[in-house]
Design a protein around this motif. Structure first.
Motif, PDB file in Angstrom:
ATOM      1  N   LEU A  66       0.826   8.609   1.634  1.00  0.00           N
ATOM      2  CA  LEU A  66       0.098   7.797   2.605  1.00  0.00           C
ATOM      3  C   LEU A  66       0.133   8.539   3.926  1.00  0.00           C
ATOM      4  CD1 LEU A  66      -1.040   4.983   3.619  1.00  0.00           C
ATOM      5  CD2 LEU A  66       1.329   4.304   3.911  1.00  0.00           C
ATOM      6  N   ARG A  67      -1.021   8.693   4.564  1.00  0.00           N
ATOM      7  CA  ARG A  67      -1.109   9.439   5.827  1.00  0.00           C
ATOM      8  C   ARG A  67      -0.617  10.878   5.677  1.00  0.00           C
ATOM      9  NH1 ARG A  67      -0.748   6.244  11.117  1.00  0.00           N
ATOM     10  NH2 ARG A  67       0.335   8.090  11.824  1.00  0.00           N
ATOM     11  N   GLY A  68      -0.751  11.432   4.474  1.00  0.00           N
ATOM     12  CA  GLY A  68      -0.317  12.804   4.229  1.00  0.00           C
ATOM     13  C   GLY A  68       1.180  12.960   4.071  1.00  0.00           C
ATOM     14  N   ILE A  69       1.906  11.857   4.024  1.00  0.00           N
ATOM     15  CA  ILE A  69       3.364  11.883   3.892  1.00  0.00           C
ATOM     16  C   ILE A  69       3.724  11.301   2.527  1.00  0.00           C
ATOM     17  CG2 ILE A  69       5.534  10.967   4.822  1.00  0.00           C
ATOM     18  CD1 ILE A  69       3.941  10.833   7.562  1.00  0.00           C
ATOM     19  N   THR A  70       4.599  11.968   1.802  1.00  0.00           N
ATOM     20  CA  THR A  70       4.967  11.547   0.456  1.00  0.00           C
ATOM     21  C   THR A  70       6.400  11.032   0.436  1.00  0.00           C
ATOM     22  OG1 THR A  70       3.444  13.175  -0.485  1.00  0.00           O
ATOM     23  CG2 THR A  70       5.147  12.314  -1.946  1.00  0.00           C
ATOM     24  N   VAL A  71       6.577   9.854  -0.150  1.00  0.00           N
ATOM     25  CA  VAL A  71       7.904   9.244  -0.276  1.00  0.00           C
ATOM     26  C   VAL A  71       8.081   8.747  -1.708  1.00  0.00           C
ATOM     27  CG1 VAL A  71       7.964   8.526   2.147  1.00  0.00           C
ATOM     28  CG2 VAL A  71       7.156   6.921   0.411  1.00  0.00           C
ATOM     29  N   PRO A  72       9.334   8.655  -2.173  1.00  0.00           N
ATOM     30  CA  PRO A  72       9.566   8.123  -3.521  1.00  0.00           C
ATOM     31  C   PRO A  72       9.361   6.606  -3.549  1.00  0.00           C
ATOM     32  CG  PRO A  72      11.649   8.672  -2.461  1.00  0.00           C
ATOM     33  CD  PRO A  72      10.567   9.104  -1.520  1.00  0.00           C
ATOM     34  N   ALA A  73       8.944   6.121  -4.699  1.00  0.00           N
ATOM     35  CA  ALA A  73       8.792   4.675  -4.906  1.00  0.00           C
ATOM     36  C   ALA A  73       8.950   4.400  -6.388  1.00  0.00           C
ATOM     37  CB  ALA A  73       7.428   4.197  -4.428  1.00  0.00           C
ATOM     38  N   THR A  74       9.456   3.223  -6.715  1.00  0.00           N
ATOM     39  CA  THR A  74       9.601   2.820  -8.116  1.00  0.00           C
ATOM     40  C   THR A  74       8.875   1.501  -8.331  1.00  0.00           C
ATOM     41  OG1 THR A  74      11.729   3.929  -8.336  1.00  0.00           O
ATOM     42  CG2 THR A  74      11.224   2.212  -9.950  1.00  0.00           C
ATOM     43  N   LEU A  75       7.959   1.511  -9.288  1.00  0.00           N
ATOM     44  CA  LEU A  75       7.251   0.298  -9.675  1.00  0.00           C
ATOM     45  C   LEU A  75       8.049  -0.431 -10.742  1.00  0.00           C
ATOM     46  CD1 LEU A  75       3.623   1.689 -10.137  1.00  0.00           C
ATOM     47  CD2 LEU A  75       4.517   0.465  -8.157  1.00  0.00           C
TER      48      LEU A  75
END
Length: 191
Positions: free
Chosen positions: A125-134
């Motif tokens: 998002l906004r060129g920034i990548t972060v980890p996430a778990t669905l």
């Protein structure tokens, strides 16, 4: 000759068994990505994204090997309040002009029950990548119940619900939003 046949049989048995993965695509009319946030402790605000495209590659007998890619049109954000939508699209938050898409790409799947799994991945998002778990729940697997009425529903379908929470601090929003809660519902058709 017998040695050659025996060698061929053992070679075939030594090959790894390849799972049969199928590709499922999101149905745009039945895919919802809703999000919410705490508005300064006064209320809980909601919005959604109206345009979402996703593809799931999965062998239903071995779901741990599944892959998922989802692209959200950031400009399709809708809160029901025009002024807020304009602000959400601006450089204060989503920065749609510079970053028109939000992406989720899975990095691993862990089945947690017969109908649930944790899908680890990365959100950009906004060129920034972060980890996430669905946290994902399988709701439906098989022919669509309305296929008897509409030909477009013929074929194999999967239905899912999913949720996740994402800390917004890394994205550099103009105002501190804190954590965004996401609830996703989708119907996916086999291709």
């Amino acid at each position: 000759m017998r040695t050659l046949i025996t060698a061929a049989i053992f070679s075939a048995l030594a090959l790894p068994a390849f799972a049969e993965s199928r590709i499922y695509k999101t149905d745009p009319g039945h895919t919802e990505v809703r999000f919410g946030w705490d508005h300064a402790g006064v209320s809980f605000q909601h919005g959604e994204f109206d345009r979402v495209d996703g593809a799931l590659s999965i062998d239903l007998d071995a779901p741990d090997g599944a892959t998922l890619e989802v692209t959200i049109d950031a400009g399709s954000v809708s809160s029901g309040v025009g002024v807020l939508d304009d602000d959400l699209k601006s450089s204060n938050f989503l920065s749609v002009a510079d970053h028109p898409s939000i992406r989720f790409v899975s990095t691993g799947v862990t089945q947690t029950s017969d109908t649930t799994a944790d899908v680890a991945g990365e959100v950009t998002l906004r060129g920034i990548t972060v980890p996430a778990t669905l946290k994902v729940e399988l709701i439906h697997n098989g022919p669509h119940p309305v296929a008897q009425f509409f030909d477009s529903y013929k074929g194999d379908w999967l239905g899912f619900r999913a949720s996740t929470k994402i800390d917004t601090a890394p994205f550099g929003f103009a105002a501190p939003v804190g954590t965004l809660s996401f609830d996703i519902s989708t119907e996916m058709k086999a291709q």
